[in-house]
Design a protein around this motif. Sequence first.
Motif, PDB file in Angstrom:
ATOM      1  N   LEU A 166      19.110 -44.049  51.935  1.00  0.00           N
ATOM      2  CA  LEU A 166      19.435 -43.382  50.677  1.00  0.00           C
ATOM      3  C   LEU A 166      18.231 -42.565  50.234  1.00  0.00           C
ATOM      4  O   LEU A 166      17.099 -43.065  50.265  1.00  0.00           O
ATOM      5  N   GLU A 167      18.472 -41.332  49.808  1.00  0.00           N
ATOM      6  CA  GLU A 167      17.404 -40.546  49.200  1.00  0.00           C
ATOM      7  C   GLU A 167      17.700 -40.371  47.713  1.00  0.00           C
ATOM      8  O   GLU A 167      18.862 -40.214  47.317  1.00  0.00           O
ATOM      9  N   ILE A 168      16.615 -40.447  46.907  1.00  0.00           N
ATOM     10  CA  ILE A 168      16.770 -40.386  45.455  1.00  0.00           C
ATOM     11  C   ILE A 168      15.762 -39.401  44.886  1.00  0.00           C
ATOM     12  O   ILE A 168      14.546 -39.623  44.956  1.00  0.00           O
ATOM     13  N   PRO A 169      16.219 -38.295  44.321  1.00  0.00           N
ATOM     14  CA  PRO A 169      15.296 -37.316  43.723  1.00  0.00           C
ATOM     15  C   PRO A 169      14.571 -37.903  42.510  1.00  0.00           C
ATOM     16  O   PRO A 169      15.087 -38.805  41.835  1.00  0.00           O
ATOM     17  N   PRO A 170      13.390 -37.389  42.201  1.00  0.00           N
ATOM     18  CA  PRO A 170      12.598 -37.967  41.099  1.00  0.00           C
ATOM     19  C   PRO A 170      13.263 -37.809  39.738  1.00  0.00           C
ATOM     20  O   PRO A 170      13.115 -38.695  38.876  1.00  0.00           O
ATOM     21  N   ASP A 171      13.975 -36.712  39.519  1.00  0.00           N
ATOM     22  CA  ASP A 171      14.635 -36.542  38.226  1.00  0.00           C
ATOM     23  C   ASP A 171      15.760 -37.551  38.035  1.00  0.00           C
ATOM     24  O   ASP A 171      16.070 -37.938  36.898  1.00  0.00           O
ATOM     25  N   ILE A 172      16.372 -37.972  39.114  1.00  0.00           N
ATOM     26  CA  ILE A 172      17.408 -39.003  39.038  1.00  0.00           C
ATOM     27  C   ILE A 172      16.763 -40.350  38.725  1.00  0.00           C
ATOM     28  O   ILE A 172      17.214 -41.098  37.858  1.00  0.00           O
ATOM     29  N   LEU A 173      15.672 -40.680  39.428  1.00  0.00           N
ATOM     30  CA  LEU A 173      14.990 -41.948  39.188  1.00  0.00           C
ATOM     31  C   LEU A 173      14.517 -42.077  37.740  1.00  0.00           C
ATOM     32  O   LEU A 173      14.571 -43.149  37.148  1.00  0.00           O
TER      33      LEU A 173
END
Length: 545
Positions: A166-173
């Motif tokens: 899974l990849e998670i962009p920083p703005d989502i985190l």
Amino acid sequence: MASDPTMTCAGAVVGTLEAHGLNRIYCVPGIQNDWFFNALHDAQGRVAAIHTRHEQGAAYMALGAALATGRVQAFSVVPGPGLLNTAAALATAYSTNAPVLCLTGQIPSRAIGRGIGLLHEIPDQLGILERLTKQAGRISDPARAAAQLAEAIAAIGKGRPRPVGLEIPPDILGARGDFAAVAPLSTAPEPEPDAGLIAEAATLIAQAERPMIIVGGGAQAAGATVLHLAERLQAPVLAYRMGRGVLDDRHPLAITLPVGHRLWKSCDLVLAIGSRAQIPFSNWGSDADLKLVRIEADPTALDAVRTPDLALIGRVETVLPRLAEAIDRSAPKRASRAEEISALKQAVAREAADMLPQVAFLNAIREAIGEDGILVDELTQCGYVARFAYPVHKPRTFISSGYQGTLGWGYATGLGVQDARRDAAVVSISGDGGFMFNVQELATAIRHDIPLIAVVFNDGAYGNVRRMQRELYDNRVIATDLANPDFVALGRSFGIEAERAASPEALRRAVAAAAERRRPALIEVPVGDLPSPWHFLDMPRVRGG
């Protein structure tokens, strides 16, 4: 689980890891994952961050912990070069059917795919991740993050276990909202195996006069049933890499590759349990007189080596007990083959001990770490010999890179094995070449007090390649000699207990003392050129055209 309107998405992600029993994550932090590590800080005491000195080390540690336990283990790295540094470990997790979760960062959502040239941006990172895993995805909605993570963890264990990414962009985190962790998803029970096929397989097996069972990594949780079947059928049980330990090597019916080869010509049926049985069928040959019954979780993998005469699709833990019950009803009582197989095992053991000094070193390690001790093998001279000559007594106590044959994986993977199995003595064996791939993780052993015992067999070369150059290419030696540090001094500079052992007996004493101390240890074993073990591993065709 209760929601919190002020929780970050990263907090829900970490809470979901905790809810799934993932109480540690192997990691290297970085700017795209700052929110994730901020949430880990809040979860200290519940989810530990085991940070390494290189992303490859983090991924290998997760792989080692997964292979040692059979349970999902996770690692977290930054995107781009961070993810790419884990590629060898992901490929090895794929080849060994290991339940590994890769959590990687991304660049900000608005910039993905635009080629702006942001920090750590690479083209189509998700596409790369998809090709190294069973399943990969991107979290694009913070409200769905925890659920998407729970779905990914559930997917790891469906069918053939393999890594998921899974990849998670920083703005989502970093997004805040009414978020909550998600507990493990309920899964539908696995369908019962087809009763008609079970009966048909039992009949086919009962008719065989000289059956052989081949076990792979998929059989690691089914040792008791394998033992029952082996004794009921008087069938030798062949294990090579991933299947070692399913049946205790001391059992009269437990065999390794050289004995299996000697029995192959007269075998009339193979029951492959959680194994592709690739080496026997590809290398030793097959014909119409040799039947194949396979138990396999992945129906797409059935025809890769040889199409089975009968396939039972499902997890070994579900299918094998049903098959055993049917065989108990139909198979005739058989005369013991213990004396025949014991004679072959003794002959191979004598031949190996007479020809290969590696055997004495392996026996020294075996004696020093006791029955529960775990060996992590490597692409080194003693590692090759360990595949058939190292005695393995229990499941998940021989850790191998499988068909991927990943040079340099051993030490960092061993750290993960030892971290997950703090109750056992763990030894990783490496050559001087492979050990230097992840030598920086000596710092990780000290930082997290991981009492792994590293044994480095030092011949000053990529020894196997050098020998092939000499023997097969008219002594045209190139790019195989190595310049090494003083390994004992190097280990001590990190705070590692380090010493040199020049004989099998000295190695036994050193390993036993290190296992007693329960502190990180490094033992260098100086060796010269070692004799080739390949005539015990790469054996000729004995049947078929």
